[in-house]
Motif scaffolding. Structure first.
Motif, short mmCIF file in Angstrom:
data_model
loop_
_atom_site.label_atom_id
_atom_site.label_comp_id
_atom_site.label_asym_id
_atom_site.label_seq_id
_atom_site.Cartn_x
_atom_site.Cartn_y
_atom_site.Cartn_z
N LEU A 1 0.85 -1.18 0.00
CA LEU A 1 0.00 0.00 0.00
C LEU A 1 0.88 1.24 0.00
O LEU A 1 1.79 1.36 0.83
CB LEU A 1 -0.91 0.01 1.23
N TYR A 2 0.63 2.14 -0.96
CA TYR A 2 1.33 3.42 -1.02
C TYR A 2 0.33 4.53 -0.69
O TYR A 2 -0.88 4.31 -0.70
CB TYR A 2 1.89 3.65 -2.43
N PRO A 3 0.82 5.75 -0.40
CA PRO A 3 -0.11 6.85 -0.11
C PRO A 3 -1.09 7.12 -1.23
O PRO A 3 -2.20 7.61 -0.99
CB PRO A 3 0.83 8.05 0.12
N THR A 4 -0.70 6.82 -2.48
CA THR A 4 -1.58 7.11 -3.61
C THR A 4 -2.49 5.95 -3.99
O THR A 4 -3.43 6.11 -4.77
CB THR A 4 -0.74 7.48 -4.85
N GLY A 5 -2.19 4.76 -3.47
CA GLY A 5 -2.98 3.60 -3.84
C GLY A 5 -2.24 2.30 -3.58
O GLY A 5 -1.17 2.29 -2.95
N THR A 6 -2.78 1.21 -4.09
CA THR A 6 -2.22 -0.12 -3.85
C THR A 6 -1.56 -0.66 -5.12
O THR A 6 -2.11 -0.56 -6.21
CB THR A 6 -3.33 -1.09 -3.42
N ILE A 7 -0.38 -1.25 -4.93
CA ILE A 7 0.32 -1.92 -6.03
C ILE A 7 0.38 -3.40 -5.74
O ILE A 7 0.77 -3.83 -4.64
CB ILE A 7 1.73 -1.34 -6.25
N GLU A 8 0.02 -4.19 -6.75
CA GLU A 8 0.17 -5.64 -6.68
C GLU A 8 1.01 -6.06 -7.89
O GLU A 8 0.63 -5.81 -9.03
CB GLU A 8 -1.19 -6.34 -6.72
N VAL A 9 2.15 -6.67 -7.63
CA VAL A 9 3.04 -7.07 -8.72
C VAL A 9 3.25 -8.57 -8.66
O VAL A 9 3.48 -9.15 -7.59
CB VAL A 9 4.38 -6.31 -8.66
N THR A 10 3.13 -9.21 -9.80
CA THR A 10 3.27 -10.67 -9.88
C THR A 10 4.14 -11.03 -11.08
O THR A 10 4.19 -10.31 -12.08
CB THR A 10 1.91 -11.37 -10.03
N ARG A 11 4.83 -12.15 -10.96
CA ARG A 11 5.63 -12.67 -12.07
C ARG A 11 5.15 -14.07 -12.38
O ARG A 11 5.13 -14.95 -11.51
CB ARG A 11 7.11 -12.69 -11.70
N GLU A 12 4.75 -14.26 -13.63
CA GLU A 12 4.42 -15.60 -14.10
C GLU A 12 5.57 -16.08 -14.96
O GLU A 12 6.63 -15.45 -15.02
CB GLU A 12 3.10 -15.55 -14.87
N GLU A 13 5.39 -17.16 -15.68
CA GLU A 13 6.52 -17.80 -16.36
C GLU A 13 7.22 -16.87 -17.34
O GLU A 13 8.44 -16.78 -17.37
CB GLU A 13 6.04 -19.05 -17.09
#
Length: 510
Positions: free
Chosen positions: A487-499
């Motif tokens: 969670l950042y002050p400006t919003g939420t980041i979700e980062v994922t790595r697939e194959e």
């Protein structure tokens, strides 16, 4: 191939073609047939160029350049008398040099006219041979024989910024983000645009070996590619998930207005738009009429620009009977946004239809005219300067953006966020394909990378792109920085790595 790199053709605007006025006191009314082209060029520059050149300036410029070119190309020593300051003296000297040194009138025409033009200090006033004029017009009409990619100069290297679908370049496997290092062994690094164009020009069907460097694979490739006749698209559009439209205008050729109309209708067909991003980055301009056509699709009526000629006469150009829009617009601009692009961007901003996102634009606020000469040659002469509806000066200054952003991907994201987009999905594959909210965008260098350190594998991303999402300007101190789901002050980041891909989802804070 010249069209693919149309920055040379881009920095111009056109108005109604001028008739050639007489000037009996300055130029003999009937100069010898062999001197007609020089006489006409001299008269047009003297009577029409915005800088109001003096007779002695043009005469001495012609004589000096002939002397320099004769020395360089023929080994001749031609002495210039600095007292020569009339067209009659220029004419007499040219006839003497031709007879004494067996120079051709064609050589003298080109050297003399180029010398006159050089004295103006105006990069947008040019002399065209007949062949150069044909190529120039093909550029503007987006017809070319070439490979099918556009490039820009970056750090003295030629960076391929777009590969045209169904082109020889695409078939050969050339990708946006590749660097063009050589053509048939001739290095392009350090080339200016004209030199690069000369390397790439050729006949339809002719082959060339292109040496490209692919940064993401850290290797060079040698590809044999055939030149083909191509009609380059001027405009393409798409619709971001989230009801935001995107239209890229590469150049303002004669069909740009029609293509913009069709693309806007296509991306609006399913449902009305909530906002529109117009991408004018690296669009060096083109026809004034096409810029006005595009403006008429975004506003019903209004002043497009003021033009002022060398005598201080001001003319207003208006949009009439246009089609207004009901949603906000963001225009992406950068140093390569010039001429007609600056005109359109400045006008839409002054009418409070659009805001500009990016960096300061090129700063070409002058309008040119193509004037035919003998034997198919021509002059392109600067006649006027133009200003935005609110009289903002563009020439040599450029337009300041409303939202300043340096990074090319961050410019798109900031434009979308400023239009109220709450969810952004960035997806990059190992093959270099990059999308934002389901729209594919050219990618010159990766947004994401995998990094391995003592703690294991982690994902890093361009700091400027992350900063555009989080608002953390301190990130700019590094090129790539680690990114993780949080969670950042400006919003939420979700980062994922697939194959074979990395995905980042940003959800803005309500």
């Amino acid at each position: 191939m010249r069209k693919l790199f149309n920055r040379l053709a881009a920095a111009l605007l056109f108005s109604v073609l001028l008739a050639a006025p007489g000037h009996a006191q300055t130029v003999p009314s009937q100069p010898p047939q062999s001197l007609l082209e020089i006489a006409d060029a001299y008269r047009y520059l003297l009577e029409n160029h915005i800088s109001r050149p003096e007779t002695v300036q043009l005469v001495q410029g012609a004589l000096t350049n002939i002397s320099e070119q004769a020395k360089e190309k023929k080994g001749l020593d031609l002495s210039v008398d600095t007292r020569d300051d009339t067209f009659e003296e220029l004419q007499q000297q040219l006839e003497e040099w031709r007879k004494q040194h067996s120079l051709t009138w064609k050589q003298l025409h080109q050297w003399a006219i180029t010398g006159m033009v050089d004295t103006l200090g105006d990069p947008h006033t040019m002399f065209f041979t007949a062949d150069e004029l044909r190529q120039f017009r093909d550029d503007l009409e987006n017809e070319t024989v070439g490979f099918g990619f556009r490039f820009q100069v970056e750090d003295q290297y030629l960076l391929i910024k777009q590969v045209i679908p169904d082109s020889p370049a695409e078939a050969a496997g050339i990708e946006a983000g590749d660097y063009l290092l050589a053509v048939d062994g001739a290095k392009t690094a350090g080339s200016n645009l004209e030199e690069a164009i000369n390397h790439l020009r050729g006949e339809e069907g002719s082959l060339a070996v292109l040496t490209v460097y692919r940064p993401k694979e850290k290797r060079s490739l040698e590809l044999t590619v055939a030149r083909a006749y191509l009609i380059m698209p001027e405009v393409w559009g798409a619709r971001f998930a989230g009801d935001i439209g995107y239209i890229n205008i590469a150049t303002f050729g004669s069909d740009a207005g029609y293509q913009f109309r069709d693309e806007l209708a296509r991306i609006s067909a399913a449902a009305s738009l909530k906002g529109l991003i117009i991408d004018l980055r690296d669009n060096g301009g083109g026809f004034l009429s096409s810029a006005r056509d595009v403006a008429s699709l975004l506003m019903e009526e209004g002043l497009l620009m003021h033009t002022v000629n060398r005598n201080g006469v001001e003319i207003e150009t208006w949009v009439r009977n246009g089609r207004p829009i009901s949603y906000p617009v963001r225009i992406l601009v950068n140093q390569g946004t010039a001429s007609a692009s600056e005109l359109l961007a400045g006008a839409l901003r002054d009418h409070q239809i659009a805001k500009l996102v990016g960096t300061v634009t090129f700063g070409k606020g002058s309008a040119q005219q193509i004037i035919p000469l003998n034997d198919g040659d021509a002059l392109k002469i600067t006649l006027e300067e133009y200003y935005t509806p609110n009289r903002t000066v563009i020439n040599h200054v450029g337009l300041q953006p409303d939202i300043t952003v340096e990074d090319d991907v961050a410019q798109v994201l900031k434009g979308m966020l400023s239009l109220g987009v709450k969810r952004l999905e960035l997806l990059e594959t190992e093959g270099g394909q990059f999308t934002v909210n389901d729209v594919s965008l050219p990618l010159y260098r990766p947004v994401f990378k995998s990094s391995v350190d003592s703690s294991g594998e982690r994902i890093v991303m361009r700091s400027a792109v992350l900063a555009s999402l989080t608002g953390d300007t301190s990130l700019a101190e590094a090129d790539y920085v680690p990114v993780q789901s949080r969670l950042y002050p400006t919003g939420t980041i979700e980062v994922t790595r697939e194959e074979k891909q990395i995905k980042l989802i940003f959800v803005a804070k309500e």
